[in-house]
Design a protein around this motif. Structure first.
Motif, PDB file in Angstrom:
ATOM      1  N   LYS A 297     -64.613 -15.953 -23.649  1.00  0.00           N
ATOM      2  CA  LYS A 297     -63.956 -14.851 -24.337  1.00  0.00           C
ATOM      3  C   LYS A 297     -63.688 -13.836 -23.315  1.00  0.00           C
ATOM      4  O   LYS A 297     -62.588 -13.279 -23.434  1.00  0.00           O
ATOM      5  CB  LYS A 297     -64.809 -14.519 -25.335  1.00  0.00           C
ATOM      6  CG  LYS A 297     -64.179 -13.648 -26.470  1.00  0.00           C
ATOM      7  CD  LYS A 297     -64.918 -13.795 -27.920  1.00  0.00           C
ATOM      8  CE  LYS A 297     -63.991 -12.874 -28.807  1.00  0.00           C
ATOM      9  NZ  LYS A 297     -64.233 -11.298 -28.477  1.00  0.00           N
ATOM     10  N   ALA A 298     -64.633 -13.396 -22.471  1.00  0.00           N
ATOM     11  CA  ALA A 298     -64.796 -12.558 -21.643  1.00  0.00           C
ATOM     12  C   ALA A 298     -63.624 -12.472 -20.677  1.00  0.00           C
ATOM     13  O   ALA A 298     -62.977 -11.536 -20.419  1.00  0.00           O
ATOM     14  CB  ALA A 298     -66.041 -12.153 -21.059  1.00  0.00           C
ATOM     15  N   MET A 299     -63.560 -13.698 -20.326  1.00  0.00           N
ATOM     16  CA  MET A 299     -62.587 -13.997 -19.019  1.00  0.00           C
ATOM     17  C   MET A 299     -61.093 -13.870 -19.578  1.00  0.00           C
ATOM     18  O   MET A 299     -60.297 -13.352 -19.056  1.00  0.00           O
ATOM     19  CB  MET A 299     -62.622 -15.481 -18.741  1.00  0.00           C
ATOM     20  CG  MET A 299     -63.804 -15.801 -17.951  1.00  0.00           C
ATOM     21  SD  MET A 299     -63.879 -17.546 -17.293  1.00  0.00           S
ATOM     22  CE  MET A 299     -65.641 -17.704 -17.395  1.00  0.00           C
ATOM     23  N   CYS A 300     -60.848 -14.327 -20.900  1.00  0.00           N
ATOM     24  CA  CYS A 300     -59.695 -14.111 -21.223  1.00  0.00           C
ATOM     25  C   CYS A 300     -59.266 -12.520 -21.821  1.00  0.00           C
ATOM     26  O   CYS A 300     -58.224 -12.251 -21.298  1.00  0.00           O
ATOM     27  CB  CYS A 300     -59.603 -15.058 -22.576  1.00  0.00           C
ATOM     28  SG  CYS A 300     -59.611 -16.637 -22.603  1.00  0.00           S
TER      29      CYS A 300
ATOM     30  N   VAL B 123     -52.524  -6.978 -25.182  1.00  0.00           N
ATOM     31  CA  VAL B 123     -51.440  -6.005 -25.936  1.00  0.00           C
ATOM     32  C   VAL B 123     -50.391  -6.982 -26.294  1.00  0.00           C
ATOM     33  O   VAL B 123     -49.867  -6.831 -27.512  1.00  0.00           O
ATOM     34  CB  VAL B 123     -51.182  -5.010 -24.910  1.00  0.00           C
ATOM     35  CG1 VAL B 123     -50.060  -4.177 -25.314  1.00  0.00           C
ATOM     36  CG2 VAL B 123     -52.092  -4.300 -24.327  1.00  0.00           C
ATOM     37  N   VAL B 124     -49.835  -7.971 -25.404  1.00  0.00           N
ATOM     38  CA  VAL B 124     -48.644  -8.790 -25.986  1.00  0.00           C
ATOM     39  C   VAL B 124     -48.941 -10.281 -26.109  1.00  0.00           C
ATOM     40  O   VAL B 124     -47.966 -11.027 -26.402  1.00  0.00           O
ATOM     41  CB  VAL B 124     -47.579  -8.848 -24.833  1.00  0.00           C
ATOM     42  CG1 VAL B 124     -47.066  -6.994 -24.897  1.00  0.00           C
ATOM     43  CG2 VAL B 124     -47.980  -8.834 -23.369  1.00  0.00           C
ATOM     44  N   GLU B 125     -50.275 -10.565 -25.583  1.00  0.00           N
ATOM     45  CA  GLU B 125     -50.562 -11.966 -25.760  1.00  0.00           C
ATOM     46  C   GLU B 125     -51.480 -12.487 -26.447  1.00  0.00           C
ATOM     47  O   GLU B 125     -52.776 -11.503 -26.686  1.00  0.00           O
ATOM     48  CB  GLU B 125     -50.763 -12.355 -24.304  1.00  0.00           C
ATOM     49  CG  GLU B 125     -49.597 -12.544 -23.338  1.00  0.00           C
ATOM     50  CD  GLU B 125     -49.938 -12.833 -21.961  1.00  0.00           C
ATOM     51  OE1 GLU B 125     -48.949 -13.341 -21.194  1.00  0.00           O
ATOM     52  OE2 GLU B 125     -51.008 -12.639 -21.592  1.00  0.00           O
ATOM     53  N   ASP B 126     -51.546 -13.496 -27.166  1.00  0.00           N
ATOM     54  CA  ASP B 126     -52.853 -14.201 -27.770  1.00  0.00           C
ATOM     55  C   ASP B 126     -53.314 -15.047 -26.955  1.00  0.00           C
ATOM     56  O   ASP B 126     -52.984 -15.663 -26.133  1.00  0.00           O
ATOM     57  CB  ASP B 126     -52.285 -14.822 -29.200  1.00  0.00           C
ATOM     58  CG  ASP B 126     -51.737 -13.721 -30.160  1.00  0.00           C
ATOM     59  OD1 ASP B 126     -52.311 -12.713 -30.353  1.00  0.00           O
ATOM     60  OD2 ASP B 126     -50.765 -14.098 -30.952  1.00  0.00           O
ATOM     61  N   TYR B 127     -54.651 -15.779 -27.249  1.00  0.00           N
ATOM     62  CA  TYR B 127     -55.227 -16.564 -26.413  1.00  0.00           C
ATOM     63  C   TYR B 127     -56.123 -17.447 -27.521  1.00  0.00           C
ATOM     64  O   TYR B 127     -56.479 -16.644 -28.614  1.00  0.00           O
ATOM     65  CB  TYR B 127     -55.794 -16.192 -25.251  1.00  0.00           C
ATOM     66  CG  TYR B 127     -57.193 -15.290 -25.522  1.00  0.00           C
ATOM     67  CD1 TYR B 127     -57.176 -14.027 -25.815  1.00  0.00           C
ATOM     68  CD2 TYR B 127     -58.597 -15.870 -26.069  1.00  0.00           C
ATOM     69  CE1 TYR B 127     -58.121 -13.271 -26.121  1.00  0.00           C
ATOM     70  CE2 TYR B 127     -59.423 -15.149 -26.453  1.00  0.00           C
ATOM     71  CZ  TYR B 127     -59.525 -13.740 -26.505  1.00  0.00           C
ATOM     72  OH  TYR B 127     -60.597 -13.121 -26.843  1.00  0.00           O
ATOM     73  N   ARG B 128     -56.135 -18.529 -27.172  1.00  0.00           N
ATOM     74  CA  ARG B 128     -57.228 -19.662 -28.037  1.00  0.00           C
ATOM     75  C   ARG B 128     -57.623 -20.466 -27.037  1.00  0.00           C
ATOM     76  O   ARG B 128     -57.283 -20.702 -25.834  1.00  0.00           O
ATOM     77  CB  ARG B 128     -56.587 -20.031 -29.303  1.00  0.00           C
ATOM     78  CG  ARG B 128     -55.528 -21.203 -28.822  1.00  0.00           C
ATOM     79  CD  ARG B 128     -54.796 -21.651 -30.052  1.00  0.00           C
ATOM     80  NE  ARG B 128     -53.652 -22.047 -29.771  1.00  0.00           N
ATOM     81  CZ  ARG B 128     -53.409 -23.300 -29.483  1.00  0.00           C
ATOM     82  NH1 ARG B 128     -54.162 -24.335 -29.610  1.00  0.00           N
ATOM     83  NH2 ARG B 128     -52.308 -23.828 -29.281  1.00  0.00           N
ATOM     84  N   PHE B 129     -59.066 -21.115 -27.370  1.00  0.00           N
ATOM     85  CA  PHE B 129     -59.602 -22.113 -26.238  1.00  0.00           C
ATOM     86  C   PHE B 129     -60.185 -22.937 -27.063  1.00  0.00           C
ATOM     87  O   PHE B 129     -60.750 -22.938 -28.097  1.00  0.00           O
ATOM     88  CB  PHE B 129     -60.229 -21.291 -25.140  1.00  0.00           C
ATOM     89  CG  PHE B 129     -61.525 -20.578 -25.609  1.00  0.00           C
ATOM     90  CD1 PHE B 129     -62.656 -20.957 -26.202  1.00  0.00           C
ATOM     91  CD2 PHE B 129     -61.292 -19.245 -25.515  1.00  0.00           C
ATOM     92  CE1 PHE B 129     -63.616 -20.199 -26.392  1.00  0.00           C
ATOM     93  CE2 PHE B 129     -62.406 -18.212 -25.945  1.00  0.00           C
ATOM     94  CZ  PHE B 129     -63.408 -18.790 -26.571  1.00  0.00           C
TER      95      PHE B 129
END
Lengths: 87, 87
Positions: free
Chosen positions: A60-63, A71-77
């Motif tokens: 989570k920290a790396m993402c 600001v403009v991107e979402d992430y999931r892992f």
């Protein structure tokens, strides 16, 4: 050891010029049935951590800090545990 | 209508300089437990096709011709059917 798969996508309400360009190229090539293209990143990361909770918090920290521009991107892992073979 | 998710990844035996750079950056930031990073592309494509077999064959053609460089990249995709809402 954990293998993580990280998906970084542009937020739904943010323009995706790369996707638009690919869609235009596909139309030019005759693929007229393509209605929408969104392009994101896909990352495979091997983490040498024994603990799942720790692996999750570090990912989570790396993402947040590097892999995604939140600001403009979402992430999931997704995390899957791998047992090292051998000696 | 079909929603396709396409994953394009660099082949296992091909160097991934972008992944190596990200791995280096993560190490510099203190994430020493990162052992390997591979970076690929993730695409979401909406296809206005009613037939699954046709959607699959068209997607395969798109990947071979534009979305992936099959000399150094692998691709795979998933198709899910979506029923259009409304009128």
């Amino acid at each position: 050891m954990f293998k993580a798969t990280v998906y970084v996508t542009i937020k739904e309400n943010v323009l995706d010029p790369q996707g638009t360009a690919v869609q235009g190229a596909l139309h030019t090539m005759g693929f007229d049935d393509v209605e929408r293209v969104r392009i994101g990143k896909y990352m495979e990361i091997d983490l040498n951590t024994a603990d799942r909770a720790e692996a999750e918090s570090r990912l989570k920290a790396m993402c947040e800090k590097l892999l995604a521009n939140t600001v403009v991107e979402d992430y999931r892992f997704e995390l899957t545990e791998h047992v090292k073979e051998g000696v």
